[in-house]
Design an enzyme around this catalytic site. Structure first.
Site, short mmCIF file in Angstrom:
data_model
loop_
_atom_site.label_atom_id
_atom_site.label_comp_id
_atom_site.label_asym_id
_atom_site.label_seq_id
_atom_site.Cartn_x
_atom_site.Cartn_y
_atom_site.Cartn_z
N HIS A 32 0.84 -1.20 0.00
CA HIS A 32 0.00 0.00 0.00
C HIS A 32 0.87 1.25 0.00
CE1 HIS A 32 -3.35 -2.63 0.94
NE2 HIS A 32 -2.68 -3.10 1.98
N GLU A 98 -8.13 4.31 -6.46
CA GLU A 98 -7.80 5.42 -7.35
C GLU A 98 -6.91 6.45 -6.70
OE1 GLU A 98 -10.14 8.31 -10.53
OE2 GLU A 98 -11.25 6.88 -9.27
#
Length: 283
Positions: A32, A98
């Protein structure tokens, strides 16, 4: 069936050793850039886990090469394979949301094509072969053995990627019947004998401080928009015996590896229960 666990944030050294001492087969970290919660770079975190263990496999669950320049992504993966003594399992996906792609400066609409390119070129990049990326001729060193590549997530495009590029399929949060249906679709694409792993979640052991299946299921439903009754059916909870019974259904459906993210407190205690499950499955 092999069992792995998602490492928690915090003291990775201690957690990785606890997982290895419990007899587990693998430890994994997610990849991440930003999630709203603290998270370490996945390759740095797994390098730490590799440095303090000797046997357990280390895995990316899942690496998102589409957010990176491809040569740089390959360099990260090759370095991790090298320093771990070739213990890496490379999960690859196109997710991340996104906002993370925007932060990386990569158009969200390109994530699929960039993932396909990574799956096509990464094996040769890792093996030290010359690869054309745009107008550049890229040849990375040192060369490493190409790790097992598990294509993450679900859906027809994902299964097609497994058929074209992957050595494994790595869906998450699927009940056994849906998992078995995906396996049949892979067979229809001509894929026989791939490693098929499942990402799961749960809270193992006993105690009022542990979240229930309903607690965890509500979080799944809120995060992914899944029907609540389906979401509540997914978490693995309770004693080692109860969890073993649940995992046998996945094994019967063709799962070779299950990777569990543990919810709630007392992570080390839960890992010990997971080790008991591993022993029961082996027996």
């Amino acid at each position: 069936m092999k069992l792995g666990v998602i490492l928690p944030s915090g003291d990775l050294r201690t957690s990785a050793r606890q997982a290895e001492d419990a007899g587990l087969d693998s430890v994994f970290l997610g990849d991440h850039l930003m999630t709203g919660a603290p998270s370490l770079d996945s390759t740095v975190g797994l390098a730490v886990a590799a440095a303090v263990t000797t046997r357990i496999r280390i895995g990316l669950s899942v690496f998102v090469p589409a957010m990176r320049p491809l040569a740089w992504a390959a360099k990260q993966v090759a370095s991790l394979q090298q320093v771990s003594g070739e213990r890496l399992i490379l999960g690859i996906g196109s997710g991340g949301g996104e906002a993370q792609f925007e932060a990386a400066g990569v158009p969200f609409a390109e994530r699929g094509s960039r993932t396909d390119e990574a799956l096509r070129l990464l094996p040769d990049l890792l093996a030290g072969k010359e690869v054309r990326i745009g107008d550049a001729a890229v040849e990375l060193a040192p060369a490493v053995a190409v790790p097992p590549i598990w294509v993450g997530n679900r859906g027809r495009r994902v299964l097609q990627r497994v058929a074209e590029h992957g050595t494994g399929w790595f869906p998450s949060l699927l009940p056994p019947k849906d998992f078995a249906a995906g396996r049949r679709r892979l067979a229809g694409l001509g894929v026989t004998g791939p490693v098929i792993a499942v990402g799961a979640t749960g809270a193992l052991g006993e105690g009022e401080d542990l979240p229930t299946a309903a607690d965890i299921g509500k979080g799944i439903a809120d995060a992914y928009g899944a029907p609540l009754d389906r979401a509540i059916s997914l978490p693995l909870t309770g004693s080692a015996g109860a969890v073993t019974e649940r995992l046998v259904a996945y094994r019967d459906a063709g799962a070779a590896h299950v990777v569990i993210g543990l919810a709630g407190p007392r992570w080390a205690d839960q890992v010990r229960v997971l080790g008991q499950v591993r022993a029961l499955l082996a027996g």
